[in-house]
Design a protein around this motif. Structure first.
Motif, PDB file in Angstrom:
ATOM      1  N   GLY A  21       0.821  -1.213   0.000  1.00 42.71           N
ATOM      2  CA  GLY A  21       0.000   0.000   0.000  1.00 42.71           C
ATOM      3  C   GLY A  21       0.848   1.253   0.000  1.00 42.71           C
ATOM      4  O   GLY A  21       0.533   2.231  -0.682  1.00 42.71           O
ATOM      5  N   HIS A  22       1.924   1.239   0.760  1.00 41.15           N
ATOM      6  CA  HIS A  22       2.843   2.383   0.823  1.00 41.15           C
ATOM      7  C   HIS A  22       3.442   2.658  -0.551  1.00 41.15           C
ATOM      8  O   HIS A  22       3.552   3.816  -0.979  1.00 41.15           O
ATOM      9  CB  HIS A  22       3.933   2.076   1.854  1.00 41.15           C
ATOM     10  CG  HIS A  22       4.885   3.185   2.104  1.00 41.15           C
ATOM     11  ND1 HIS A  22       6.145   3.229   1.530  1.00 41.15           N
ATOM     12  CD2 HIS A  22       4.785   4.302   2.867  1.00 41.15           C
ATOM     13  CE1 HIS A  22       6.771   4.322   1.935  1.00 41.15           C
ATOM     14  NE2 HIS A  22       5.970   4.991   2.726  1.00 41.15           N
ATOM     15  N   ALA A  23       3.832   1.599  -1.269  1.00 43.91           N
ATOM     16  CA  ALA A  23       4.399   1.764  -2.610  1.00 43.91           C
ATOM     17  C   ALA A  23       3.356   2.286  -3.594  1.00 43.91           C
ATOM     18  O   ALA A  23       3.656   3.135  -4.453  1.00 43.91           O
ATOM     19  CB  ALA A  23       4.972   0.432  -3.097  1.00 43.91           C
ATOM     20  N   LEU A  24       2.134   1.789  -3.499  1.00 47.63           N
ATOM     21  CA  LEU A  24       1.065   2.271  -4.385  1.00 47.63           C
ATOM     22  C   LEU A  24       0.732   3.733  -4.101  1.00 47.63           C
ATOM     23  O   LEU A  24       0.508   4.520  -5.027  1.00 47.63           O
ATOM     24  CB  LEU A  24      -0.177   1.397  -4.216  1.00 47.63           C
ATOM     25  CG  LEU A  24      -0.084  -0.010  -4.828  1.00 47.63           C
ATOM     26  CD1 LEU A  24      -1.135  -0.932  -4.231  1.00 47.63           C
ATOM     27  CD2 LEU A  24      -0.231   0.071  -6.348  1.00 47.63           C
ATOM     28  N   ALA A  25       0.710   4.103  -2.829  1.00 46.74           N
ATOM     29  CA  ALA A  25       0.432   5.499  -2.476  1.00 46.74           C
ATOM     30  C   ALA A  25       1.523   6.414  -3.006  1.00 46.74           C
ATOM     31  O   ALA A  25       1.249   7.545  -3.441  1.00 46.74           O
ATOM     32  CB  ALA A  25       0.304   5.632  -0.957  1.00 46.74           C
ATOM     33  N   ALA A  26       2.770   5.937  -2.994  1.00 45.55           N
ATOM     34  CA  ALA A  26       3.879   6.737  -3.500  1.00 45.55           C
ATOM     35  C   ALA A  26       3.744   6.998  -5.001  1.00 45.55           C
ATOM     36  O   ALA A  26       4.316   7.967  -5.515  1.00 45.55           O
ATOM     37  CB  ALA A  26       5.201   6.040  -3.207  1.00 45.55           C
ATOM     38  N   ARG A  27       2.985   6.159  -5.702  1.00 51.91           N
ATOM     39  CA  ARG A  27       2.740   6.351  -7.138  1.00 51.91           C
ATOM     40  C   ARG A  27       1.452   7.127  -7.395  1.00 51.91           C
ATOM     41  O   ARG A  27       0.969   7.198  -8.526  1.00 51.91           O
ATOM     42  CB  ARG A  27       2.699   4.997  -7.840  1.00 51.91           C
ATOM     43  CG  ARG A  27       4.077   4.321  -7.879  1.00 51.91           C
ATOM     44  CD  ARG A  27       4.032   2.981  -8.578  1.00 51.91           C
ATOM     45  NE  ARG A  27       3.581   3.077  -9.953  1.00 51.91           N
ATOM     46  CZ  ARG A  27       4.349   3.402 -10.988  1.00 51.91           C
ATOM     47  NH1 ARG A  27       5.633   3.686 -10.790  1.00 51.91           N
ATOM     48  NH2 ARG A  27       3.858   3.430 -12.213  1.00 51.91           N
ATOM     49  N   GLY A  28       0.869   7.683  -6.339  1.00 56.65           N
ATOM     50  CA  GLY A  28      -0.278   8.564  -6.497  1.00 56.65           C
ATOM     51  C   GLY A  28      -1.627   7.912  -6.338  1.00 56.65           C
ATOM     52  O   GLY A  28      -2.662   8.574  -6.540  1.00 56.65           O
ATOM     53  N   HIS A  29      -1.667   6.642  -5.978  1.00 57.84           N
ATOM     54  CA  HIS A  29      -2.940   5.961  -5.805  1.00 57.84           C
ATOM     55  C   HIS A  29      -3.475   6.177  -4.385  1.00 57.84           C
ATOM     56  O   HIS A  29      -2.707   6.291  -3.427  1.00 57.84           O
ATOM     57  CB  HIS A  29      -2.782   4.465  -6.072  1.00 57.84           C
ATOM     58  CG  HIS A  29      -2.224   4.161  -7.428  1.00 57.84           C
ATOM     59  ND1 HIS A  29      -2.845   4.556  -8.595  1.00 57.84           N
ATOM     60  CD2 HIS A  29      -1.094   3.510  -7.808  1.00 57.84           C
ATOM     61  CE1 HIS A  29      -2.129   4.150  -9.641  1.00 57.84           C
ATOM     62  NE2 HIS A  29      -1.061   3.515  -9.184  1.00 57.84           N
ATOM     63  N   ALA A  30      -4.787   6.225  -4.256  1.00 59.49           N
ATOM     64  CA  ALA A  30      -5.424   6.329  -2.941  1.00 59.49           C
ATOM     65  C   ALA A  30      -5.616   4.922  -2.391  1.00 59.49           C
ATOM     66  O   ALA A  30      -6.239   4.070  -3.040  1.00 59.49           O
ATOM     67  CB  ALA A  30      -6.766   7.039  -3.064  1.00 59.49           C
ATOM     68  N   VAL A  31      -5.079   4.666  -1.207  1.00 54.75           N
ATOM     69  CA  VAL A  31      -5.070   3.306  -0.652  1.00 54.75           C
ATOM     70  C   VAL A  31      -5.783   3.290   0.693  1.00 54.75           C
ATOM     71  O   VAL A  31      -5.525   4.129   1.558  1.00 54.75           O
ATOM     72  CB  VAL A  31      -3.620   2.797  -0.472  1.00 54.75           C
ATOM     73  CG1 VAL A  31      -3.630   1.372   0.085  1.00 54.75           C
ATOM     74  CG2 VAL A  31      -2.858   2.855  -1.792  1.00 54.75           C
ATOM     75  N   ARG A  32      -6.690   2.324   0.844  1.00 51.47           N
ATOM     76  CA  ARG A  32      -7.391   2.117   2.105  1.00 51.47           C
ATOM     77  C   ARG A  32      -7.220   0.657   2.498  1.00 51.47           C
ATOM     78  O   ARG A  32      -7.349  -0.239   1.655  1.00 51.47           O
ATOM     79  CB  ARG A  32      -8.868   2.458   1.947  1.00 51.47           C
ATOM     80  CG  ARG A  32      -9.671   2.411   3.249  1.00 51.47           C
ATOM     81  CD  ARG A  32     -11.144   2.677   2.980  1.00 51.47           C
ATOM     82  NE  ARG A  32     -11.371   4.004   2.433  1.00 51.47           N
ATOM     83  CZ  ARG A  32     -12.416   4.331   1.663  1.00 51.47           C
ATOM     84  NH1 ARG A  32     -13.306   3.409   1.339  1.00 51.47           N
ATOM     85  NH2 ARG A  32     -12.562   5.557   1.234  1.00 51.47           N
ATOM     86  N   VAL A  33      -6.919   0.409   3.787  1.00 51.18           N
ATOM     87  CA  VAL A  33      -6.586  -0.935   4.249  1.00 51.18           C
ATOM     88  C   VAL A  33      -7.503  -1.343   5.396  1.00 51.18           C
ATOM     89  O   VAL A  33      -7.634  -0.616   6.388  1.00 51.18           O
ATOM     90  CB  VAL A  33      -5.118  -1.007   4.735  1.00 51.18           C
ATOM     91  CG1 VAL A  33      -4.751  -2.439   5.118  1.00 51.18           C
ATOM     92  CG2 VAL A  33      -4.163  -0.473   3.669  1.00 51.18           C
ATOM     93  N   ALA A  34      -8.138  -2.507   5.262  1.00 50.93           N
ATOM     94  CA  ALA A  34      -8.861  -3.111   6.380  1.00 50.93           C
ATOM     95  C   ALA A  34      -7.866  -3.930   7.185  1.00 50.93           C
ATOM     96  O   ALA A  34      -7.126  -4.751   6.627  1.00 50.93           O
ATOM     97  CB  ALA A  34      -9.993  -4.008   5.868  1.00 50.93           C
TER      98      ALA A  34
END
Length: 424
Positions: A21-34
């Motif tokens: 998730g951290h890597a995806l967020a660094a590429r500009g994606h919005a990430v939500r984790v349960a």
């Protein structure tokens, strides 16, 4: 892109997905984790959106029931109790997953949540990407560790059949909760065994497993992949407060020869005093020092010149300074030890841990035994050969090759291919 990640389990089950998730967020994606409520802080510190699941895995595994099940290694009893507890709050768990996946363009699921993930994909009309930390797909190369304690069952047919049998048992135990979740989503009936349906539809599955332990089994179809172990970046270690070794530990490490690491991870120790006494005696007989990682166990601070008990530290920094490791065989710990370039005794307790021990031994990176059978004499006999220089050279070479793997990059590419640009 809006990415939902639904996880479940202990820190070892969750940490790789926070890294993804951290890597995806660094590429500009919005990430939500349960995430289970006791690990929400890990997700929040990574700067990701979190949705708490009303289940505390640390409390369960440290409870009298959990400790008893773990001490016996009886996976079926442990799963039965876990399902019973989950059933008591299944609607609230379902709401957490629904909230996490609301408006998501893609759903990443671990193995423990894949049944609900498929229902969420059906309800929301979005792709579901299975990303597992354990190789659970059927193969004739080793038996299902959840069903057969010896993963080296005598025939390929028996080994492969054990995986299929466990899937059936798992589905039978979870289908009532699955049906209830589908009702929450307004979907009709049950959709059948999720793992079998994924194979029927040839859905790509990425396993966060290093090829140094498990090259892709020769009987796996081409859409199943082992992409490597997840490495935690320094920025996340910093966010979790784990990048700086305690000065007292650093001074202790500097004061003598490399120690043997003894780690308990999320496995609670029933008799901490006896465990520390055994470790101290093993260290004395081998003429080595011992670094003890307490994990979730209630181990008293009994630091001496030869034994140091630490509650938390940066494994990536400290383990390469050790001579060998003795640990419970969790997927994350097993691969972190290999990355550190040190051999290991895997003292497995239950679940997938015997499989990791078998793989470590098969690749010449250590040995394994059941935690329940550990004695001072046995541990000395298992550790002593691993302290030889040729074993350390072999594990160091494996660590060098492991450094070339890019598990996070592989999964990020998978996610970005799943939702074409402009469709979200």
């Amino acid at each position: 892109m809006r990415v939902a990640i639904i996880t479940y389990g202990t820190r070892g089950d969750v940490q790789p997905y926070v890294v993804l998730g951290h890597a995806l967020a660094a590429r500009g994606h919005a990430v939500r984790v349960a995430v289970c409520q006791n690990l929400v802080g890990m997700v929040d510190a990574a700067g990701l959106g979190s949705v708490p699941i009303p289940f505390d895995t640390q409390e369960f595994m440290s409870s009298p029931e959990g400790r008893t099940f773990l001490s016996t290694g009886k996976m079926t009893r442990f799963l039965k109790e876990a399902v019973r507890r989950e059933t008591g709050c299944r609607d609230a768990i379902g709401e957490a997953f629904i909230e996490t996946c609301d408006d998501a363009d893609v759903i990443i699921s671990n193995a423990l949540t894949i049944t609900r993930a498929r229902s969420l994909g059906d309800a929301n009309g979005v792709p579901v990407l299975p990303v597992y930390t354990v190789p659970i797909e059927p193969t004739g190369e080793f038996a299902c560790p959840y069903l057969i304690r010896s993963t080296a069952a005598p025939t390929r047919a028996l080994r492969r059949g054990s995986h299929v049998a466990f899937e059936t048992v798992y589905w039978q135990g979870s289908r009532a909760n699955d049906a209830a979740f589908r009702r929450q989503l307004g979907l009709p009936g049950r959709h059948g065994n999720a793992l079998r349906a994924l194979r029927r539809d040839r859905v790509p599955v990425h396993h966060l497993v290093t090829r140094e332990l498990l090259p892709e089994p020769t009987d796996w179809p081409s859409y199943l992949h082992n992409v490597g172990a997840v490495d935690v970046p320094a920025s996340l270690r910093e966010a979790w407060g784990e990048t700086h070794t305690d000065p007292a530990l650093a001074a202790w490490l500097d004061a003598g020869e490399p120690p043997v690491f003894f780690g308990y991870g999320s496995m609670p120790v029933l008799d901490p005093a006896a465990a520390l006494a055994m470790i101290s005696e093993v260290a004395r007989r081998l003429g080595v020092r011992a670094l003890v990682g307490a994990g979730w166990s209630d181990l008293a601070n009994a630091t001496t010149d030869d034994v140091y008990v630490a509650t938390t530290f940066d494994h990536d920094e400290v383990l390469p300074r050790c001579a060998a490791a003795v640990h419970h065989g969790g997927a994350g710990t097993t691969q972190t030890v290999i990355r550190a370039g040190i051999p290991a005794v895997v003292a497995h307790v239950f679940a997938d841990q015997p499989m990791w021990g078998m793989l470590v031994a098969r690749q010449g990176l250590g040995t394994h035994t059941a935690y329940q059978s550990l004695t001072t004499e046995r541990l000395v006999s298992l550790l002593q050969p691993l302290l030889a220089p040729d074993v350390r050279r072999r594990t160091a070479a494996a660590a060098d090759r492991m450094a070339d793997e890019n598990a996070v990059g592989s999964v990020v590419s998978l996610v970005e291919r799943a939702v074409p640009p402009g469709s979200n």
